[in-house]
Design a protein around this motif. Structure first.
Motif, PDB file in Angstrom:
ATOM      1  N   GLY A  62      -7.618  11.294  -0.414  1.00 31.38           N
ATOM      2  CA  GLY A  62      -6.351  11.819  -0.884  1.00 31.38           C
ATOM      3  C   GLY A  62      -5.503  10.711  -1.477  1.00 31.38           C
ATOM      4  O   GLY A  62      -5.823   9.523  -1.382  1.00 31.38           O
ATOM      5  N   VAL A  63      -4.384  11.084  -2.104  1.00 27.58           N
ATOM      6  CA  VAL A  63      -3.528  10.093  -2.743  1.00 27.58           C
ATOM      7  C   VAL A  63      -2.501   9.547  -1.761  1.00 27.58           C
ATOM      8  O   VAL A  63      -2.223  10.146  -0.717  1.00 27.58           O
ATOM      9  N   ALA A  64      -1.936   8.380  -2.093  1.00 33.82           N
ATOM     10  CA  ALA A  64      -0.817   7.783  -1.372  1.00 33.82           C
ATOM     11  C   ALA A  64       0.342   7.655  -2.350  1.00 33.82           C
ATOM     12  O   ALA A  64       0.124   7.414  -3.546  1.00 33.82           O
ATOM     13  N   ILE A  65       1.575   7.784  -1.835  1.00 33.14           N
ATOM     14  CA  ILE A  65       2.751   7.828  -2.696  1.00 33.14           C
ATOM     15  C   ILE A  65       3.813   6.865  -2.183  1.00 33.14           C
ATOM     16  O   ILE A  65       4.116   6.840  -0.989  1.00 33.14           O
ATOM     17  N   LYS A  66       4.403   6.095  -3.096  1.00 32.27           N
ATOM     18  CA  LYS A  66       5.573   5.267  -2.789  1.00 32.27           C
ATOM     19  C   LYS A  66       6.509   5.311  -3.985  1.00 32.27           C
ATOM     20  O   LYS A  66       6.144   4.890  -5.083  1.00 32.27           O
ATOM     21  N   GLY A  67       7.704   5.848  -3.766  1.00 33.09           N
ATOM     22  CA  GLY A  67       8.673   5.938  -4.854  1.00 33.09           C
ATOM     23  C   GLY A  67       8.156   6.803  -5.986  1.00 33.09           C
ATOM     24  O   GLY A  67       7.737   7.942  -5.780  1.00 33.09           O
ATOM     25  N   GLU A  68       8.171   6.268  -7.183  1.00 33.73           N
ATOM     26  CA  GLU A  68       7.736   7.012  -8.371  1.00 33.73           C
ATOM     27  C   GLU A  68       6.291   6.745  -8.735  1.00 33.73           C
ATOM     28  O   GLU A  68       5.839   7.136  -9.819  1.00 33.73           O
ATOM     29  N   THR A  69       5.553   6.105  -7.839  1.00 32.75           N
ATOM     30  CA  THR A  69       4.164   5.736  -8.131  1.00 32.75           C
ATOM     31  C   THR A  69       3.228   6.307  -7.082  1.00 32.75           C
ATOM     32  O   THR A  69       3.486   6.225  -5.885  1.00 32.75           O
ATOM     33  N   GLY A  70       2.143   6.901  -7.559  1.00 33.14           N
ATOM     34  CA  GLY A  70       1.082   7.361  -6.686  1.00 33.14           C
ATOM     35  C   GLY A  70      -0.156   6.510  -6.881  1.00 33.14           C
ATOM     36  O   GLY A  70      -0.345   5.896  -7.936  1.00 33.14           O
ATOM     37  N   ILE A  71      -1.006   6.473  -5.859  1.00 34.59           N
ATOM     38  CA  ILE A  71      -2.261   5.730  -5.933  1.00 34.59           C
ATOM     39  C   ILE A  71      -3.415   6.692  -5.714  1.00 34.59           C
ATOM     40  O   ILE A  71      -3.478   7.387  -4.696  1.00 34.59           O
ATOM     41  N   LEU A  72      -4.313   6.719  -6.690  1.00 33.68           N
ATOM     42  CA  LEU A  72      -5.507   7.553  -6.646  1.00 33.68           C
ATOM     43  C   LEU A  72      -6.720   6.647  -6.481  1.00 33.68           C
ATOM     44  O   LEU A  72      -6.830   5.617  -7.142  1.00 33.68           O
ATOM     45  N   PHE A  73      -7.627   7.034  -5.593  1.00 29.62           N
ATOM     46  CA  PHE A  73      -8.852   6.266  -5.343  1.00 29.62           C
ATOM     47  C   PHE A  73     -10.015   7.225  -5.540  1.00 29.62           C
ATOM     48  O   PHE A  73     -10.202   8.160  -4.755  1.00 29.62           O
ATOM     49  N   HIS A  74     -10.788   7.013  -6.607  1.00 33.80           N
ATOM     50  CA  HIS A  74     -11.859   7.942  -6.932  1.00 33.80           C
ATOM     51  C   HIS A  74     -12.983   7.211  -7.651  1.00 33.80           C
ATOM     52  O   HIS A  74     -12.834   6.064  -8.058  1.00 33.80           O
ATOM     53  N   ARG A  75     -14.100   7.910  -7.803  1.00 36.40           N
ATOM     54  CA  ARG A  75     -15.238   7.314  -8.496  1.00 36.40           C
ATOM     55  C   ARG A  75     -15.318   7.850  -9.910  1.00 36.40           C
ATOM     56  O   ARG A  75     -15.297   9.064 -10.132  1.00 36.40           O
TER      57      ARG A  75
END
Length: 426
Positions: A62-75
């Motif tokens: 799943g994604v992680a979120i901080k402020g106006e930025t999300g982090i996606l981890f995928h292949r």
């Protein structure tokens, strides 16, 4: 090096602001959104408002979120990609790729499993992103630029195996230490502590093999512990030196996995209890800690008649836990509410479907693996459904195993091909 007070450490683990969802299961790794988050009372007839969607690569992270930025981890093709995106539009900000040859094992999915961890240092001078790939590649990227700061091929260095589904236990940051359930058979590297800023190995601890359960931090007896459910045990680790504080058998040999995270159950005495659960005939256990300091008692073991969930972590409200019982691959499954003392269920909703839970205030969200979102009241007296909606086209046979995120009224959820963001806040 370690300057924070013990109780403050659990809250400083991510230095999350209100509305952030910086790691697995939210700000405190308990499936509960920030206290100032709001959610709608029901859905409109056409379902919740879709803000945007975009395609994604494979994986269960799943994604992680901080402020106006999300982090996606995928292949993407032959790379595990860490990617920052704008939460309002989905537009990429930066990306960093690392080659992978992971084949998926039992599952056909060949992407990463672990949710990214967004963390600021104890002085708030820098923010970093930590990811743990399916083949054990631990990476640290600068949150603002994506620059790779350090990495460690843990499976190679410590002799760990990929297991049934690849590495799937999301590491945890407490203070200046990042801890990972590596499961290495060399150097007693079941659990490894890294300097989060440099990647230097600070200590290795235990011979425990890796699980798919992610550790939590909990204040017990005035000190912060890292609590793990490993392949065959539940245990507590001192963050500064990796000292094993207590351990108890939990799990089963053979084709089994432990996937749900431990649940911390605070008490007025600051003794604390922990709830562990797994499927495959393992069931549930309650561990009571202290006094005396650093000792624990295996209070109760309620085999599968209380709860035996495959990987969905129960979510707490006051004296009760809400949990999905059963297995995604077999069924039948049910939604349960029961008291933290391990007594019988308060209520059971049969044939509920499998999925994951989160709580916003006194509203529970259940995200089923077939793409349906169900809102119900966090009410210990009875099951009260508030709304439900299909977030993915059922004709495409969606598979939703990645944990969703909730930040600033936005609900982030992905299946095997698409990330969608819905407006659920009031």
């Amino acid at each position: 090096m370690f300057r924070l007070t013990p109780i403050a450490l659990i809250f400083a683990a991510s230095l999350a602001h209100a509305g952030d969802w910086p790691q697995i299961l939210g700000p405190k790794r308990d499936g509960v959104a920030a206290s100032d988050e709001k959610i709608v009372a029901t859905f409109p007839e056409q379902g919740p408002k879709l803000l945007w969607s975009r395609s994604v690569g494979s994986g269960f992270a799943g994604v992680a979120i901080k402020g106006e930025t999300g982090i996606l981890f995928h292949r993407v093709e032959d790379s595990e990609r860490v990617e920052a995106f704008d939460v309002k539009s989905g537009e990429p900000k930066w990306k960093d790729d690392a080659a992978t040859t992971f084949t998926g094992g039992i599952s056909e999915d060949d992407g990463p499993r672990c949710v990214p961890v967004i963390d600021s240092d104890v002085h708030g001078k820098s923010t970093r992103v930590y990811t743990f790939g399916a083949q054990g590649l631990l990476r640290c990227n600068d949150f603002a630029t994506g620059k790779l700061l350090w990495s460690n091929a843990t499976h190679e260095e410590f002799g760990a195996e990929e297991g049934y589904f690849g590495a799937g236990s999301t590491p945890i940051v407490i203070g200046d230490v990042l801890m990972a359930n590596v499961g290495g058979h060399r150097q007693d590297a079941g659990i490894v502590g890294f300097d989060k800023m440099t990647g230097k190995v600070l200590w290795t601890s235990t011979e425990e093999r890796a699980s798919y359960s992610s550790p939590i931090a909990a204040p017990v007896e005035g000190r912060t512990r890292a609590i793990f459910a490993t392949r065959l045990k539940c245990l507590a680790i001192e963050r500064s030196n990796g000292k094993l504080l207590w351990e108890f058998p939990f799990g089963a040999r053979g084709p089994t996995v432990t996937g749900a995270s431990p649940v911390y159950m605070p008490e007025a005495t600051d003794a604390g209890k922990f709830f562990f659960t797994a499927s495959y005939g393992v069931g549930s256990a309650i561990v009571a800690v202290g006094p005396p300091r650093d000792e624990a008692e295996f209070m109760r073991r309620q085999r599968s008649r209380l709860l035996a969930t495959q990987y969905a972590t129960p979510v707490r409200l006051n004296e009760h836990l809400f949990a999905i019982d059963g297995r995604d691959d077999l069924g039948p499954t049910s939604l349960k509410c029961f008291k933290l003392d391990g007594s019988k269920s308060k209520w059971v909703q049969d044939d509920f479907g499998y999925g994951t839970l989160m709580r916003i205030g006194e509203t529970m969200l259940a995200q089923t693996t077939n793409g349906e979102l169900i809102l119900f009241a966090a009410d210990a007296a009875a099951y009260r459904e508030l709304a439900r909606a299909e977030l993915f086209d059922p004709d495409t046979d969606p598979v939703v195993r990645a944990l969703p995120a909730y930040a600033n009224g936005r609900y982030f959820v992905r299946d095997s091909t698409e990330l969608k963001v819905f407006q659920l806040g009031q």
